[in-house]
Motif scaffolding. Sequence first.
Motif, PDB file in Angstrom:
ATOM      1  N   PHE A 224       0.851  -1.191   0.000  1.00 40.94           N
ATOM      2  CA  PHE A 224       0.000   0.000   0.000  1.00 40.94           C
ATOM      3  C   PHE A 224       0.888   1.243   0.000  1.00 40.94           C
ATOM      4  CE2 PHE A 224      -2.806  -3.211   1.735  1.00 40.94           C
ATOM      5  CZ  PHE A 224      -4.034  -2.899   1.154  1.00 40.94           C
TER       6      PHE A 224
ATOM      7  N   GLN B 259      -2.373   5.649   2.059  1.00 39.62           N
ATOM      8  CA  GLN B 259      -3.365   4.612   2.379  1.00 39.62           C
ATOM      9  C   GLN B 259      -2.965   3.864   3.641  1.00 39.62           C
ATOM     10  OE1 GLN B 259      -5.922   2.380  -0.218  1.00 39.62           O
ATOM     11  NE2 GLN B 259      -4.563   2.801  -1.939  1.00 39.62           N
TER      12      GLN B 259
ATOM     13  N   LEU C 165      -3.833   5.979   6.605  1.00 39.97           N
ATOM     14  CA  LEU C 165      -5.262   6.010   6.878  1.00 39.97           C
ATOM     15  C   LEU C 165      -5.726   4.719   7.556  1.00 39.97           C
ATOM     16  CD1 LEU C 165      -6.698   7.746   3.681  1.00 39.97           C
ATOM     17  CD2 LEU C 165      -6.892   8.579   6.030  1.00 39.97           C
ATOM     18  N   ILE C 166      -5.231   3.574   7.057  1.00 35.43           N
ATOM     19  CA  ILE C 166      -5.571   2.294   7.696  1.00 35.43           C
ATOM     20  C   ILE C 166      -5.043   2.278   9.128  1.00 35.43           C
ATOM     21  CG2 ILE C 166      -5.246  -0.208   7.657  1.00 35.43           C
ATOM     22  CD1 ILE C 166      -4.926   0.011   4.592  1.00 35.43           C
TER      23      ILE C 166
ATOM     24  N   ALA D 259     -12.580   5.957   7.754  1.00 37.84           N
ATOM     25  CA  ALA D 259     -12.837   5.386   6.424  1.00 37.84           C
ATOM     26  C   ALA D 259     -13.559   6.390   5.541  1.00 37.84           C
ATOM     27  CB  ALA D 259     -13.664   4.110   6.562  1.00 37.84           C
TER      28      ALA D 259
ATOM     29  N   GLY E  69     -11.184   9.016   4.207  1.00 35.29           N
ATOM     30  CA  GLY E  69     -10.357   8.495   3.131  1.00 35.29           C
ATOM     31  C   GLY E  69     -11.088   8.411   1.807  1.00 35.29           C
ATOM     32  N   VAL E  70     -12.353   7.987   1.846  1.00 36.15           N
ATOM     33  CA  VAL E  70     -13.160   7.894   0.624  1.00 36.15           C
ATOM     34  C   VAL E  70     -13.455   9.283   0.069  1.00 36.15           C
ATOM     35  CG1 VAL E  70     -15.431   7.264  -0.265  1.00 36.15           C
ATOM     36  CG2 VAL E  70     -14.166   5.666   1.152  1.00 36.15           C
TER      37      VAL E  70
ATOM     38  N   SER F  66      -8.688   8.854  -1.518  1.00 33.13           N
ATOM     39  CA  SER F  66      -7.399   8.239  -1.202  1.00 33.13           C
ATOM     40  C   SER F  66      -7.495   6.755  -0.871  1.00 33.13           C
ATOM     41  CB  SER F  66      -6.744   8.969  -0.016  1.00 33.13           C
ATOM     42  OG  SER F  66      -6.619  10.347  -0.290  1.00 33.13           O
ATOM     43  N   LEU F  67      -8.706   6.249  -0.697  1.00 34.01           N
ATOM     44  CA  LEU F  67      -8.902   4.833  -0.388  1.00 34.01           C
ATOM     45  C   LEU F  67      -9.599   4.137  -1.547  1.00 34.01           C
ATOM     46  CD1 LEU F  67     -10.097   4.656   3.344  1.00 34.01           C
ATOM     47  CD2 LEU F  67      -7.869   4.043   2.433  1.00 34.01           C
ATOM     48  N   SER F  68      -9.075   2.987  -1.948  1.00 33.03           N
ATOM     49  CA  SER F  68      -9.754   2.183  -2.962  1.00 33.03           C
ATOM     50  C   SER F  68     -10.989   1.539  -2.334  1.00 33.03           C
ATOM     51  CB  SER F  68      -8.809   1.095  -3.477  1.00 33.03           C
ATOM     52  OG  SER F  68      -8.503   0.178  -2.428  1.00 33.03           O
TER      53      SER F  68
ATOM     54  N   THR G 153      -9.963  -1.334  -0.070  1.00 30.68           N
ATOM     55  CA  THR G 153      -9.434  -0.927   1.235  1.00 30.68           C
ATOM     56  C   THR G 153     -10.551  -0.418   2.135  1.00 30.68           C
ATOM     57  OG1 THR G 153      -7.388  -0.279   0.117  1.00 30.68           O
ATOM     58  CG2 THR G 153      -7.668   0.459   2.378  1.00 30.68           C
ATOM     59  N   TYR G 154     -11.465   0.344   1.538  1.00 31.53           N
ATOM     60  CA  TYR G 154     -12.592   0.864   2.312  1.00 31.53           C
ATOM     61  C   TYR G 154     -13.423  -0.286   2.881  1.00 31.53           C
ATOM     62  CZ  TYR G 154     -17.034   3.187   3.345  1.00 31.53           C
ATOM     63  OH  TYR G 154     -18.172   3.633   3.971  1.00 31.53           O
TER      64      TYR G 154
END
Length: 414
Positions: free
Chosen positions: A125, A129, A132-133, A360, A363-364, A368-370, A373-374
């Motif tokens: 990643f 990302q 964020l995780i 989450a 990030g969305v 920035s989050l796929s 990942t979300y």
Amino acid sequence: MAAEGNIVATIVAVGILLFASKLMAELFLRFNLPMVLGELIAGMIIGPFALGAFIIWPDGTSMLTLTPEIKTLGEIGAIVILFMAGLEMTPKEFIRGGKASFTVGTLGVVVPFFTGLLIFQAFGFDAYQSMLIATALTATSIAISIQVLNEFGKLKTPEARLIIGAAVVDDILAIAVLSVVISIGGDGDLSAVSPMDVTISILQVLGFFGAMILVSVLVMPRILAKRIWSGKGSIEAIATASFFGAAGLAGTLGLSPIVGAFAVGMALSTAREFKRIENFTEKIGLIFAPLFFVIIGAQVDLRSIDLNILMLSGIIVAVAILTKLLGCGLPAMLFLKDRARGMRVGIGMISRGEVGLIVAGVGVAAGSLSNETYSTIILMVAITTVITPIWLKAEYRKETKKSGTSPPAVKDNS
């Protein structure tokens, strides 16, 4: 007309969700399981991504939609729950456990964040990302743990007080970390991050919380002096206005609103009218607490999950559980000088709840989050939220077996 339709949709959804939550809570009560778990699962079952999709109006539109108003009611539920938790802890008790709470809460953020950052960068990643995780892993939602502890009459135990105090520190630091991560932006340039700037940001947040507690302790008991308010319901209304006002102020300044509500709850724990406020708050909690849990459950969408997401989710969940057990459980064992109590602290801090969902969502919104990942973050939040009450109850069951006493009857306070 659109606004009127939205109000109707909200009213219908509240009715369906509240009925489903209490129906499932009663079922779980029959099997001597935590009712909060039933309320969470009720949301997953009846939510708009499950059976709720088939509950439709004659024109074919869904009767159960998670309108912004519904989500707001869920946030209000979290505020009420944390205000109730604040009422259970006096400022002196909070200060007395300050060293332990600060240490456990800080390690509950530091260990998950840096462990997550290293592991997910190793999995390929990008830096942002991974951050964020990792930030989602730092979060702790203790509303569920508080409800379970309350159901079993354990809210005044040493481990419960440490869970609450540490979770407040954890929440403040997690929000500070989130603000720093957002400021970095999608470039994820870690070299541009100044340790001094990060430290200053975190100290500013901690300073605000300390000031809020101090002001609340000095001001709130005077505002609620009985000689000022003689009308029926005045004390209750002013107390409610106060914790909502503090929650709003905290939210305006970038903190989680529940931090403000908790601070006012602690301030009122020594007020002359404490019993009156507590009795009133328990009654509104009977509605808003189950609404909070069922709405959290209803936001889980399991339809898009595939094998890759399940594998990645398994890794994230394992990291989420182990880092809280190590970061919070081990130091708690040292402070409480009791392995079992320290273990319960670690377990009580596992649930990520709504704070993980907020990360989450950020990030969305930032792109920035796929989707993969979300979905894994959402699944991690759901699993840790479900695991916590089951595991916590199992630990207390061990205690009752060792002591040879009967387990306490589950109280319907949700």
